[in-house]
Motif scaffolding. Structure first.
Motif, PDB file in Angstrom:
ATOM      1  N   GLN A  60      -0.251  -4.969  -3.750  1.00  0.00           N
ATOM      2  CA  GLN A  60      -1.588  -5.326  -3.477  1.00  0.00           C
ATOM      3  C   GLN A  60      -2.511  -4.205  -4.353  1.00  0.00           C
ATOM      4  OE1 GLN A  60      -3.199  -6.557   0.123  1.00  0.00           O
ATOM      5  NE2 GLN A  60      -5.352  -6.768  -0.637  1.00  0.00           N
ATOM      6  N   ARG A  61      -3.479  -4.649  -5.401  1.00  0.00           N
ATOM      7  CA  ARG A  61      -3.890  -3.806  -6.185  1.00  0.00           C
ATOM      8  C   ARG A  61      -5.592  -3.317  -5.134  1.00  0.00           C
ATOM      9  NH1 ARG A  61      -6.052  -4.560 -12.182  1.00  0.00           N
ATOM     10  NH2 ARG A  61      -3.822  -4.611 -12.414  1.00  0.00           N
ATOM     11  N   VAL A  62      -5.709  -2.123  -5.136  1.00  0.00           N
ATOM     12  CA  VAL A  62      -6.751  -1.803  -4.480  1.00  0.00           C
ATOM     13  C   VAL A  62      -7.851  -0.896  -5.288  1.00  0.00           C
ATOM     14  CG1 VAL A  62      -7.508  -0.067  -2.579  1.00  0.00           C
ATOM     15  CG2 VAL A  62      -5.722  -1.445  -2.413  1.00  0.00           C
ATOM     16  N   THR A  63      -8.993  -1.288  -5.930  1.00  0.00           N
ATOM     17  CA  THR A  63      -9.865  -0.714  -6.641  1.00  0.00           C
ATOM     18  C   THR A  63     -10.667   0.204  -6.047  1.00  0.00           C
ATOM     19  OG1 THR A  63      -9.863  -2.662  -8.039  1.00  0.00           O
ATOM     20  CG2 THR A  63     -11.707  -1.272  -8.277  1.00  0.00           C
ATOM     21  N   ALA A 111       2.428  12.679  -2.828  1.00  0.00           N
ATOM     22  CA  ALA A 111       1.192  12.294  -3.410  1.00  0.00           C
ATOM     23  C   ALA A 111       0.890  10.738  -3.198  1.00  0.00           C
ATOM     24  CB  ALA A 111       1.307  12.734  -4.820  1.00  0.00           C
ATOM     25  N   GLY A 112      -0.187  10.297  -2.862  1.00  0.00           N
ATOM     26  CA  GLY A 112      -0.580   9.056  -2.536  1.00  0.00           C
ATOM     27  C   GLY A 112      -0.580   8.567  -1.145  1.00  0.00           C
ATOM     28  N   THR A 113       0.000   9.527  -0.291  1.00  0.00           N
ATOM     29  CA  THR A 113      -0.048   9.221   1.109  1.00  0.00           C
ATOM     30  C   THR A 113      -1.232   8.939   1.681  1.00  0.00           C
ATOM     31  OG1 THR A 113       2.138  10.341   1.413  1.00  0.00           O
ATOM     32  CG2 THR A 113       0.839  10.028   3.390  1.00  0.00           C
ATOM     33  N   VAL A 114      -1.342   7.833   2.691  1.00  0.00           N
ATOM     34  CA  VAL A 114      -2.971   7.605   3.213  1.00  0.00           C
ATOM     35  C   VAL A 114      -2.950   8.321   4.516  1.00  0.00           C
ATOM     36  CG1 VAL A 114      -4.366   5.638   4.004  1.00  0.00           C
ATOM     37  CG2 VAL A 114      -3.238   5.441   1.542  1.00  0.00           C
ATOM     38  N   ARG A 115      -4.184   8.892   5.013  1.00  0.00           N
ATOM     39  CA  ARG A 115      -4.083   9.196   6.360  1.00  0.00           C
ATOM     40  C   ARG A 115      -5.729   8.476   6.999  1.00  0.00           C
ATOM     41  NH1 ARG A 115       0.075   9.946   6.705  1.00  0.00           N
ATOM     42  NH2 ARG A 115       1.106  11.975   7.027  1.00  0.00           N
ATOM     43  N   ARG A 116      -5.862   7.892   7.835  1.00  0.00           N
ATOM     44  CA  ARG A 116      -7.195   7.335   8.404  1.00  0.00           C
ATOM     45  C   ARG A 116      -7.417   8.190   9.562  1.00  0.00           C
ATOM     46  NH1 ARG A 116      -9.099   2.345   7.869  1.00  0.00           N
ATOM     47  NH2 ARG A 116      -8.047   0.933   6.153  1.00  0.00           N
ATOM     48  N   LEU A 117      -8.479   8.703   9.462  1.00  0.00           N
ATOM     49  CA  LEU A 117      -8.759   9.753  10.449  1.00  0.00           C
ATOM     50  C   LEU A 117     -10.259   9.037  10.865  1.00  0.00           C
ATOM     51  CD1 LEU A 117      -8.073  12.955   8.907  1.00  0.00           C
ATOM     52  CD2 LEU A 117      -6.700  11.934  10.413  1.00  0.00           C
ATOM     53  N   VAL A 155      -6.299  10.347   0.959  1.00  0.00           N
ATOM     54  CA  VAL A 155      -5.122   9.982   0.134  1.00  0.00           C
ATOM     55  C   VAL A 155      -4.657  11.436  -0.239  1.00  0.00           C
ATOM     56  CG1 VAL A 155      -6.271   9.614  -2.067  1.00  0.00           C
ATOM     57  CG2 VAL A 155      -4.008   8.785  -1.492  1.00  0.00           C
ATOM     58  N   ALA A 156      -3.267  11.629  -0.297  1.00  0.00           N
ATOM     59  CA  ALA A 156      -2.861  13.032  -0.741  1.00  0.00           C
ATOM     60  C   ALA A 156      -2.801  13.234  -2.187  1.00  0.00           C
ATOM     61  CB  ALA A 156      -1.604  13.247  -0.070  1.00  0.00           C
ATOM     62  N   CYS A 157      -3.326  14.140  -2.864  1.00  0.00           N
ATOM     63  CA  CYS A 157      -3.021  14.589  -4.240  1.00  0.00           C
ATOM     64  C   CYS A 157      -2.246  15.759  -4.565  1.00  0.00           C
ATOM     65  CB  CYS A 157      -4.517  14.727  -4.836  1.00  0.00           C
ATOM     66  SG  CYS A 157      -5.710  13.247  -4.685  1.00  0.00           S
ATOM     67  N   ARG A 158      -2.196  16.122  -5.667  1.00  0.00           N
ATOM     68  CA  ARG A 158      -1.350  17.234  -5.907  1.00  0.00           C
ATOM     69  C   ARG A 158      -1.549  18.574  -5.065  1.00  0.00           C
ATOM     70  NH1 ARG A 158      -1.642  19.217 -11.723  1.00  0.00           N
ATOM     71  NH2 ARG A 158      -3.340  20.584 -10.915  1.00  0.00           N
ATOM     72  N   HIS A 196     -11.447  -1.677   4.164  1.00  0.00           N
ATOM     73  CA  HIS A 196     -10.338  -2.308   3.434  1.00  0.00           C
ATOM     74  C   HIS A 196      -9.191  -2.465   4.040  1.00  0.00           C
ATOM     75  CE1 HIS A 196      -7.800  -3.821   0.435  1.00  0.00           C
ATOM     76  NE2 HIS A 196      -8.716  -3.647  -0.655  1.00  0.00           N
ATOM     77  N   PRO A 197      -8.632  -3.655   4.543  1.00  0.00           N
ATOM     78  CA  PRO A 197      -7.354  -4.024   5.336  1.00  0.00           C
ATOM     79  C   PRO A 197      -6.125  -3.497   4.844  1.00  0.00           C
ATOM     80  CG  PRO A 197      -8.490  -5.817   4.817  1.00  0.00           C
ATOM     81  CD  PRO A 197      -9.299  -4.876   4.149  1.00  0.00           C
ATOM     82  N   ALA A 198      -6.063  -3.607   3.846  1.00  0.00           N
ATOM     83  CA  ALA A 198      -4.664  -3.143   2.830  1.00  0.00           C
ATOM     84  C   ALA A 198      -4.552  -1.781   2.748  1.00  0.00           C
ATOM     85  CB  ALA A 198      -4.758  -3.805   1.490  1.00  0.00           C
ATOM     86  N   ILE A 199      -5.412  -0.882   3.045  1.00  0.00           N
ATOM     87  CA  ILE A 199      -5.132   0.507   3.057  1.00  0.00           C
ATOM     88  C   ILE A 199      -4.886   0.920   4.435  1.00  0.00           C
ATOM     89  CG2 ILE A 199      -5.859   2.761   2.094  1.00  0.00           C
ATOM     90  CD1 ILE A 199      -7.942   1.275   0.669  1.00  0.00           C
ATOM     91  N   THR A 200      -3.848   1.330   4.607  1.00  0.00           N
ATOM     92  CA  THR A 200      -3.298   1.417   6.237  1.00  0.00           C
ATOM     93  C   THR A 200      -2.716   2.845   6.305  1.00  0.00           C
ATOM     94  OG1 THR A 200      -0.947   0.514   5.620  1.00  0.00           O
ATOM     95  CG2 THR A 200      -2.606  -0.897   6.466  1.00  0.00           C
ATOM     96  N   GLU A 201      -2.681   3.431   7.529  1.00  0.00           N
ATOM     97  CA  GLU A 201      -2.259   4.749   7.742  1.00  0.00           C
ATOM     98  C   GLU A 201      -0.776   4.903   7.472  1.00  0.00           C
ATOM     99  OE1 GLU A 201      -1.402   8.735   9.377  1.00  0.00           O
ATOM    100  OE2 GLU A 201      -3.320   7.337   9.104  1.00  0.00           O
ATOM    101  N   GLY A 202      -0.489   6.090   6.890  1.00  0.00           N
ATOM    102  CA  GLY A 202       0.899   6.411   6.422  1.00  0.00           C
ATOM    103  C   GLY A 202       1.353   5.795   5.301  1.00  0.00           C
ATOM    104  N   GLN A 203       1.062   4.699   4.593  1.00  0.00           N
ATOM    105  CA  GLN A 203       1.502   4.230   3.407  1.00  0.00           C
ATOM    106  C   GLN A 203       1.155   4.921   2.068  1.00  0.00           C
ATOM    107  OE1 GLN A 203      -2.362   1.458   1.962  1.00  0.00           O
ATOM    108  NE2 GLN A 203      -0.758   0.370   2.733  1.00  0.00           N
ATOM    109  N   THR A 204       1.953   4.685   1.088  1.00  0.00           N
ATOM    110  CA  THR A 204       1.808   5.434  -0.027  1.00  0.00           C
ATOM    111  C   THR A 204       1.077   4.680  -1.216  1.00  0.00           C
ATOM    112  OG1 THR A 204       3.497   6.967   0.499  1.00  0.00           O
ATOM    113  CG2 THR A 204       2.904   6.664  -1.616  1.00  0.00           C
TER     114      THR A 204
END
Length: 323
Positions: A250-253, A270-276, A282-285, A306-314
């Motif tokens: 799923q595309r996230v803009t 890189a790209g790992t999501v954290r919801r706090l 999101v993790a960058c370099r 945005h419901p598609a951006i979930t904890e721990g996903q990349t």
């Protein structure tokens, strides 16, 4: 010269630069605006199609009593002959996205002037506001050049500074450049009328050239630094927007982000999501990047909504260039 200079304006039908150019040239005491040349019927400039407020140069010109020409082929012999019959002193080009060939460039008595939104010879080509923001530029300017063979290669007639912070969005920079070009035209008109302008050749060794960004140019790669990713996000704002993809495809803009957080340990790819509680990251370099707003349902909303951006996903992207 005695009397007003005779000018033909070339600009796209929905151009936010062409609209104030039209008003200024029509109302200026040193100018006789002979005609406006604009897009063929059905063609719009993509820079402005998503703007909330729209302009229409044809309606604007007709309200002022200025003839409007909408040729299918701007370099066709019949059209070139017609421009010659208008006997212009100058062709003035502001945001007209077709190449004018030699026969058309030879029609004015004096010359053709093009207004470009960058410090030429740097950022020649299309959509410099996108590339300047993506590269984090702080050295900005707009340039008026005498048109010649080649794209954005002619002698410089005028240049106006546009100091930047390096944190503007593409939309903000485009607006800054439009306003600066209008002021530069106002300053240049007396020089065109008196033919007192100076020609300064461009230094080809300083030239950089960019094409119109493709869809893949808006694809984010979080393996870069947080600053570079944030610049990429600002370059995509507001439309079409920089994007990444969830593991399900799923595309996230992503529309805005904050890269000012201090660097910290990144025990995640890189790209790992954290919801706090205090935000979505999101993790960058080099560090975590806080995502502020995203596109959802056609609206700009807080990233956490945005419901598609979930904890721990990349969030992932095709790698376009080396880090």
């Amino acid at each position: 010269m005695t009397g007003p200079i005779r000018v033909v304006l070339f600009s796209e039908i929905n151009s936010k630069l062409g609209a104030p150019f039209l008003d200024m040239l029509h109302g200026h005491p040193l100018v006789d605006l002979a005609a406006v040349v604009t897009s063929p019927v059905g063609r719009l400039c993509g820079y402005f199609t998503s703007d909330a407020d729209q302009v229409d140069l044809e309606q604007q010109a007709k309200a002022l009593g200025v003839p409007v020409l909408r040729p299918a082929n701007v370099n066709g012999p019949e059209f070139v002959s017609g421009i010659g019959q208008l006997a212009p002193d100058y062709l003035v080009v502001g945001n007209f996205q077709r190449i004018l060939k030699e026969e058309l460039l030879a029609t004015p008595k004096v010359t053709c002037v093009n207004f470009h939104p960058s410090r030429l010879p740097r950022y020649a080509g299309l959509a410099p506001f996108y590339w300047m923001v993506r590269n984090g530029e702080t050295d900005g300017a707009v340039t008026a050049i005498e048109m010649a063979a080649g794209l954005d290669t002619g002698a410089i007639l005028a240049q106006h500074e546009t100091p930047l912070t390096g944190r503007e969005t593409a939309l903000e920079l485009r607006t800054i450049q439009e306003r600066a070009n209008v002021l530069m035209l106002l300053d240049l008109i007396p020089q065109l009328a008196s033919r007192s302008f100076r020609r300064i050749p461009q230094d080809p060794s300083e030239r950089t050239y960019f094409t119109r960004p493709s869809q893949d140019d808006y694809r984010l790669d979080f393996a870069h630094s947080a600053h570079k990713v944030a610049c990429h996000i600002r370059a995509g704002y507001r439309h079409p927007g920089a994007f990444a993809e969830t593991p399900s495809g799923q595309r996230v803009t992503i529309l805005s982000a904050d890269d000012t957080a201090p660097a910290g340990e990144l025990p995640a790819p890189a790209g790992t999501v954290r919801r706090l509680d205090h935000g979505l990251f999101v993790a960058c370099r080099d560090k975590w990047l806080r995502l502020l707003t995203v596109e959802f349902g056609g609206n700009e909303v807080p990233a956490q909504a945005h419901p598609a951006i979930t904890e721990g996903q990349t969030l992932s992207a095709t790698r376009l260039e080396p880090v």
